[in-house]
Design an enzyme around this catalytic site. Structure first.
Site, PDB file in Angstrom:
ATOM      1  N   SER A  58       0.858  -1.194   0.000  1.00 11.83           N
ATOM      2  CA  SER A  58       0.000   0.000   0.000  1.00 11.83           C
ATOM      3  C   SER A  58       0.895   1.246   0.000  1.00 11.83           C
ATOM      4  O   SER A  58       2.107   1.141   0.259  1.00 11.83           O
ATOM      5  CB  SER A  58      -0.892   0.011   1.249  1.00 11.83           C
ATOM      6  OG  SER A  58      -0.085   0.228   2.394  1.00 11.83           O
ATOM      7  N   ASP A  95      -0.940  -1.346  -4.004  1.00 16.72           N
ATOM      8  CA  ASP A  95      -2.294  -1.627  -3.531  1.00 16.72           C
ATOM      9  C   ASP A  95      -2.989  -0.303  -3.168  1.00 16.72           C
ATOM     10  O   ASP A  95      -2.408   0.528  -2.456  1.00 16.72           O
ATOM     11  CB  ASP A  95      -2.166  -2.524  -2.281  1.00 16.72           C
ATOM     12  CG  ASP A  95      -3.471  -3.120  -1.836  1.00 16.72           C
ATOM     13  OD1 ASP A  95      -4.383  -3.265  -2.681  1.00 16.72           O
ATOM     14  OD2 ASP A  95      -3.574  -3.481  -0.642  1.00 16.72           O
ATOM     15  N   HIS A  96      -4.185  -0.099  -3.653  1.00  8.30           N
ATOM     16  CA  HIS A  96      -4.984   1.099  -3.326  1.00  8.30           C
ATOM     17  C   HIS A  96      -4.272   2.421  -3.596  1.00  8.30           C
ATOM     18  O   HIS A  96      -4.295   3.331  -2.748  1.00  8.30           O
ATOM     19  CB  HIS A  96      -5.455   1.056  -1.861  1.00  8.30           C
ATOM     20  CG  HIS A  96      -6.417  -0.050  -1.585  1.00  8.30           C
ATOM     21  ND1 HIS A  96      -7.717  -0.034  -2.017  1.00  8.30           N
ATOM     22  CD2 HIS A  96      -6.244  -1.236  -0.948  1.00  8.30           C
ATOM     23  CE1 HIS A  96      -8.316  -1.155  -1.657  1.00  8.30           C
ATOM     24  NE2 HIS A  96      -7.445  -1.906  -1.006  1.00  8.30           N
ATOM     25  N   ASP A 117      -7.240   3.237  -7.098  1.00  8.38           N
ATOM     26  CA  ASP A 117      -8.520   3.052  -6.420  1.00  8.38           C
ATOM     27  C   ASP A 117      -9.257   4.380  -6.367  1.00  8.38           C
ATOM     28  O   ASP A 117      -9.061   5.187  -5.468  1.00  8.38           O
ATOM     29  CB  ASP A 117      -8.276   2.500  -5.009  1.00  8.38           C
ATOM     30  CG  ASP A 117      -9.574   2.344  -4.238  1.00  8.38           C
ATOM     31  OD1 ASP A 117     -10.648   2.602  -4.831  1.00  8.38           O
ATOM     32  OD2 ASP A 117      -9.525   1.963  -3.059  1.00  8.38           O
ATOM     33  N   HIS A 191     -12.427  -4.899   4.363  1.00  2.73           N
ATOM     34  CA  HIS A 191     -11.041  -4.909   4.835  1.00  2.73           C
ATOM     35  C   HIS A 191     -10.962  -5.091   6.350  1.00  2.73           C
ATOM     36  O   HIS A 191     -11.871  -4.733   7.069  1.00  2.73           O
ATOM     37  CB  HIS A 191     -10.346  -3.599   4.453  1.00  2.73           C
ATOM     38  CG  HIS A 191     -10.068  -3.493   2.992  1.00  2.73           C
ATOM     39  ND1 HIS A 191     -10.840  -2.762   2.137  1.00  2.73           N
ATOM     40  CD2 HIS A 191      -9.096  -4.051   2.232  1.00  2.73           C
ATOM     41  CE1 HIS A 191     -10.364  -2.853   0.908  1.00  2.73           C
ATOM     42  NE2 HIS A 191      -9.297  -3.633   0.932  1.00  2.73           N
ATOM     43  N   GLY A 192      -9.840  -5.656   6.780  1.00  2.64           N
ATOM     44  CA  GLY A 192      -9.570  -5.746   8.213  1.00  2.64           C
ATOM     45  C   GLY A 192     -10.016  -7.067   8.825  1.00  2.64           C
ATOM     46  O   GLY A 192     -10.409  -8.003   8.121  1.00  2.64           O
ATOM     47  N   ALA A 229     -10.210 -10.200   1.555  1.00  3.32           N
ATOM     48  CA  ALA A 229     -10.532 -11.630   1.443  1.00  3.32           C
ATOM     49  C   ALA A 229      -9.828 -12.500   2.492  1.00  3.32           C
ATOM     50  O   ALA A 229      -9.690 -13.700   2.306  1.00  3.32           O
ATOM     51  CB  ALA A 229     -10.197 -12.116   0.031  1.00  3.32           C
TER      52      ALA A 229
HETATM   53  P1  13P Z   1      -7.866  -8.177   4.231  1.00  3.26           P
HETATM   54  O1  13P Z   1      -7.933  -7.070   5.246  1.00  3.26           O
HETATM   55  O2  13P Z   1      -9.132  -8.992   4.257  1.00  3.26           O
HETATM   56  O3  13P Z   1      -6.661  -9.021   4.372  1.00  3.26           O
HETATM   57  O4  13P Z   1      -7.823  -7.491   2.775  1.00  3.26           O
HETATM   58  C1  13P Z   1      -6.602  -7.040   2.256  1.00  3.26           C
HETATM   59  C2  13P Z   1      -6.770  -6.228   1.024  1.00  3.26           C
HETATM   60  O5  13P Z   1      -7.790  -6.191   0.384  1.00  3.26           O
HETATM   61  C3  13P Z   1      -5.598  -5.458   0.592  1.00  3.26           C
HETATM   62  O6  13P Z   1      -5.885  -4.648  -0.503  1.00  3.26           O
HETATM   63  O1  G3H Z   2      -6.374  -2.725   1.874  1.00 12.09           O
HETATM   64  C1  G3H Z   2      -5.507  -2.277   2.609  1.00 12.09           C
HETATM   65  C2  G3H Z   2      -4.345  -3.110   3.003  1.00 12.09           C
HETATM   66  O2  G3H Z   2      -4.724  -4.038   3.970  1.00 12.09           O
HETATM   67  C3  G3H Z   2      -3.158  -2.271   3.394  1.00 12.09           C
HETATM   68  O3  G3H Z   2      -3.317  -1.662   4.619  1.00 12.09           O
HETATM   69  O4  G3H Z   2      -2.770   0.777   4.411  1.00 12.09           O
HETATM   70  O5  G3H Z   2      -2.494  -0.439   6.580  1.00 12.09           O
HETATM   71  O6  G3H Z   2      -0.930  -0.867   4.689  1.00 12.09           O
HETATM   72  P1  G3H Z   2      -2.318  -0.460   5.085  1.00 12.09           P
HETATM   73 ZN    ZN Z   3      -7.865  -3.867  -0.510  1.00 10.18          ZN
END
Ligand code: 13P
Ligand code: G3H
Ligand code: ZN
Length: 325
Positions: A58, A95-96, A117, A191-192, A229
């Site tokens: 991320s 990611d994102h 995103d 998420h989470g 997921a």
């Molecule tokens: P989780 O929080 O379910 O592991 O999802 C991670 C995710 O989507 C990262 O982009």
């Molecule tokens: O979807 C988000 C990921 O789990 C990354 O989380 O921004 O805390 O690194 P983060």
């Molecule tokens: Zn995500």
């Protein structure tokens, strides 16, 4: 910052990975990492199970690891896999990503794939921003993931209380307008580690496979991505709570739902929380049982071993990616 091309780092983009996953009915794992032990755990788990892998970072994780340091850390992981004598396709993915500038900076520093995103923006704004990233990324043969629909939970410092399912009728237009290579959708994951509020003994609500099927019908053969997921393995939550932690009502996506998704157009499944839980559970156990311990190798080492075990299990028994490298 030094300009790096992902091919020179031994990485690949996600195009071929997704093509094969689509044809053979499995999903490529995308594991998030922030540090060396997580990265080694993921690479070793994937090398030992012969799975392709998307290493996912991320914006805040990149900042944490240091943007200059990160590609070299990843090169180390690529070399480690080679030294193990296995050849697995490895992608490095943002990611994102939330801006063109961030996506560009990642592409210029060795990422082979980026996500833009824009799901919290109105459709047209999301499409325009995603298109801008696609244009730059494709000039460098970097693949791009977009997102339509909003997941509940925390998405890289952006927190959403409620989810909005993806509207299948928007998907064709978005794919066409943007030129994205894959699309993240919202069908009930979040998420989470606290994905659903369920009473003891109650089942979690099933994912909206009807929405996924309608999307598959509208864009046949197009790679779909599932965020949020993690399964939130109860054993790890129990261990965390038994050794001084406090994680109440932690619930994830049941494995059978993920297996079903992996057999569909879902070609990429994102897992971050499960890796965090596995490592935290072990670290808490080591500290609780050895309060005098202060050598990082004594707690990060077992945590890394647990992550390897978890990654292999997921690849072999949930995503179906084991042996597909
Ligand atoms: P989780 O929080 O379910 O592991 O999802 C991670 C995710 O989507 C990262 O982009
Ligand atoms: O979807 C988000 C990921 O789990 C990354 O989380 O921004 O805390 O690194 P983060
Ligand atoms: Zn995500």
């Amino acid at each position: 910052m030094e300009v790096l091309n992902y091919r020179n780092l031994g990485l690949v983009n996600t195009r071929e990975m997704f093509k094969q996953a689509m044809q053979e009915g499995y999903a490529v794992p995308a594991y998030n990492f922030n540090n060396m032990e997580q990265l080694q755990g993921i690479i070793m788990g994937c090398a030992e199970s012969g799975s392709p892998v998307i290493l996912q970072v991320s914006g805040s994780a990149r900042k944490y690891a240091d943007p200059t340091f990160l590609p070299h850390l990843v090169t180390g992981a690529v070399k480690m896999a080679e030294a193990l004598g296995v050849h697995i396709p490895i992608a490095l993915h943002l990611d994102h990503g939330n801006s063109f500038e961030l996506a560009k900076s990642c592409i210029d520093s060795g990422f082979s794939s980026v996500m833009l995103d824009g799901s919290h923006h109105p459709f047209e704004e999301n499409a325009a921003l995603t298109r801008q990233v696609v244009e730059y990324a494709h000039e460098h043969d970097v693949t791009v993931e977009g997102e339509l629909g909003v997941l509940a939970g925390v998405e890289d410092e952006v927190s959403h209380e409620v989810s909005h399912y993806t509207r299948p009728e928007e998907v064709e237009e978005f794919v066409e307008k943007t030129g994205v290579d894959s699309l993240a959708i919202s069908i009930g994951t979040s998420h989470g580690a606290h994905k659903f509020k369920v009473k003891p003994g109650e089942e979690v609500p099933p994912l909206r496979f009807d929405i996924l099927e309608e999307i598959e019908r509208r864009v046949p053969g197009f790679p779909i991505v599932l965020h949020g997921a993690s399964s939130v393995e109860p054993e790890y939550v129990k261990m965390i709570n038994a050794f001084g932690g406090k994680m109440e009502d932690a619930v994830g996506i049941p494995e059978d739902q993920l297996r079903r998704a992996a057999g569909s157009a879902v070609c990429k499944i994102n897992i971050d929380s499960d890796g965090r839980l596995a490592m935290t559970a072990v670290i808490r156990k080591v500290f609780a049982e050895n309060p005098a311990e202060f050598d990082p190798r004594k707690y990060l080492g077992p945590a890394r071993d647990e992550l390897i075990k978890m990654v292999k299990y997921k690849n072999e028994h949930v995503l179906g990616s084991a042996g597909k490298a």
